[in-house]
Design a protein around this motif. Structure first.
Motif, PDB file in Angstrom:
ATOM      1  N   UNK A 159       0.862  -1.181   0.000  1.00 29.94           N
ATOM      2  CA  UNK A 159       0.000   0.000   0.000  1.00 29.94           C
ATOM      3  C   UNK A 159       0.901   1.235   0.000  1.00 29.94           C
ATOM      4  N   UNK A 160       0.455   2.305  -0.629  1.00 36.34           N
ATOM      5  CA  UNK A 160       1.288   3.509  -0.792  1.00 36.34           C
ATOM      6  C   UNK A 160       1.433   4.342   0.470  1.00 36.34           C
ATOM      7  N   UNK A 161       1.676   3.672   1.599  1.00 41.72           N
ATOM      8  CA  UNK A 161       1.862   4.392   2.867  1.00 41.72           C
ATOM      9  C   UNK A 161       3.305   4.855   2.960  1.00 41.72           C
ATOM     10  N   UNK A 162       3.579   6.030   2.358  1.00 33.79           N
ATOM     11  CA  UNK A 162       4.957   6.525   2.271  1.00 33.79           C
ATOM     12  C   UNK A 162       5.603   6.699   3.649  1.00 33.79           C
ATOM     13  N   UNK A 163       4.792   7.026   4.685  1.00 31.14           N
ATOM     14  CA  UNK A 163       5.394   7.291   5.997  1.00 31.14           C
ATOM     15  C   UNK A 163       5.985   6.037   6.627  1.00 31.14           C
ATOM     16  N   UNK A 164       5.561   4.873   6.165  1.00 29.94           N
ATOM     17  CA  UNK A 164       6.123   3.637   6.723  1.00 29.94           C
ATOM     18  C   UNK A 164       7.612   3.498   6.373  1.00 29.94           C
TER      19      UNK A 164
END
Ligand code: NAD
Length: 374
Positions: A159-164
């Motif tokens: 998933x495009x969860x950049x903060x991870x």
């Protein structure tokens, strides 16, 4: 040699064995480490144009190999700007023929939320690894369908969860995990911005967005509440606030929600399309941490109760995120934002909407450690 030729040669040279192998490239393990994955962006709107494509010029383990667009005028622009061959340009109708394209390893779906499931499933069925933008879909049922399609096809899903992949966020996770300030007791996470643009935009149209502030920015606040405690919530109660119903005819404007966590900690989140909020706070027995800002494209900033300022060199979050996913595919490094994480967050979103519909009733959640990547 231009970038595409170079990338192509890097791919074919280093993983030459793959050309003669019947194994999928992703199963070649560490042999793949020098190889760059070809990514095709689906949907060439603001996020692809201003964040993902530029970041893909700097990534070490993947590169922009193709595009999928419903707007013919964009084809030439993107081919010229990024040196993309015509054979790697698709529209929504001929997209499935991407199955025959060896230069595309990963399909990155960057469309309005209600289109994520269809294109992620089509990508998986074409044998491509999938990155799906947040929110993963518009229902838990759709998240399940995407996960099922990727499992069935044997492809990876992120998933495009950049903060991870972002250093300040990962420092918070470390402090929570190592109990640097003792047991966590409270978390507060806020994510939102004031939106008064075109009233016809898809984000305000529930059939395309699936929801308003909660599905757009609220997922960052939900994620903050989780990585700020290291736990998934066991219950939630929520309220919706409307100050501008003429503009927000179809989607939620502002939402607050209160969580309970397994260790007894509590949490508040706030998300909005009417207020610029961007902050994270966790309180522990012996101190606290704060990020402010906490969820924009960075650089973020943070401080701790012991007076320490958090300081990390700034790098594009999208670059870090896509390289992390490529390393997951190429060499089995952890998937920092698996589909299960996107599904978990959608389960929480559905519980929040249910609580609001039932007058703020407390809704139990049974998530265990689902979606938490250690
Ligand atoms: P956008 O409106 O700028 O672009 C949407 C794209 O989808 C356009 O290219 C448009 O042509 C295309 N499209 C296809 N069918 C459409 C339809 N029926 N209606 C409207 N557009 C249609 O949106 P965006 O900001 O690029 O967002 C796309 C996705 O990326 C969303 O899921 C959003 O949540 C996500 N996003 C994530 C981040 C992040 O930080 N991870 C940031 C921005 C957007």
């Amino acid at each position: 040699m231009n970038r595409r030729e170079f990338s192509h040669k890097t791919v074919r040279g280093a993983a030459g064995a793959a050309l003669f192998s019947t194994l999928p490239l992703s199963s070649l393990g560490c042999q793949n480490q020098d190889r760059k994955l070809g990514i095709a962006l689906v949907g060439l709107g603001a996020y692809s144009t201003y964040q993902l494509a530029p970041a893909l010029q700097d990534t070490q383990h993947c590169y922009l190999a193709g595009v999928v667009t419903g707007t013919p005028a964009k084809e030439q622009q993107w081919m010229q700007r990024y040196d993309i061959p015509k054979a790697n340009v698709y529209n929504y109708e001929n997209f499935d023929s991407i199955v025959n394209n060896e230069e595309i390893d990963v399909v990155y779906v960057v469309l309005p939320n209600a289109m994520h499931a269809e294109f992620c499933i089509r990508a998986a069925e074409a044998g491509k690894h999938v990155i799906c933008e947040k929110p993963m879909a518009v229902s838990v049922k759709e998240c399940d369908a995407i996960i099922h399609a990727c499992n069935k096809a044997g492809v990876k899903l992120g998933v495009g969860y950049r903060l991870q992949s972002e250093p300040y966020t990962n420092e918070i996770k470390r402090i929570v995990r190592e109990k640097t300030f003792g047991e966590v007791r409270f978390v507060s996470a806020e994510a939102g911005y004031r939106s008064r643009g075109n009233p016809e935009q898809w984000r305000l149209n529930k059939s395309l967005s699936g929801g308003g502030a909660l599905l757009n920015m609220g997922v960052y606040a939900i994620q903050g509440a989780i990585y700020g405690t290291g736990q998934n919530p066991i219950s939630v109660s929520a309220q919706e606030f409307s100050t501008d119903p003429d503009y927000f005819k179809d989607t939620d404007e502002s939402i607050t929600a209160q969580f309970k966590f397994p260790n007894g900690a509590t949490g508040n989140i706030f998300t909005s399309h009417s207020a610029n909020v961007n902050r994270h706070y966790s309180a522990f027995d012996n101190g606290w941490l704060e990020l402010n800002p906490a969820n924009n494209y960075g650089p973020l900033a943070g401080r701790l109760s012991n007076g320490q300022e958090l300081k990390f060199a700034h790098e594009s979050q999208q670059k870090l995120q896509m390289d992390d996913f490529a390393k997951h595919v190429l060499s089995g490094e952890p998937n920092r934002a698996p589909g299960e994480m996107g599904k978990r967050d959608m389960m929480i979103c559905e519980a929040i909407y249910q609580s609001i519909a039932e007058g703020g009733k407390t809704i139990s959640l049974d998530l265990g450690r689902m979606g938490i990547v250690e």
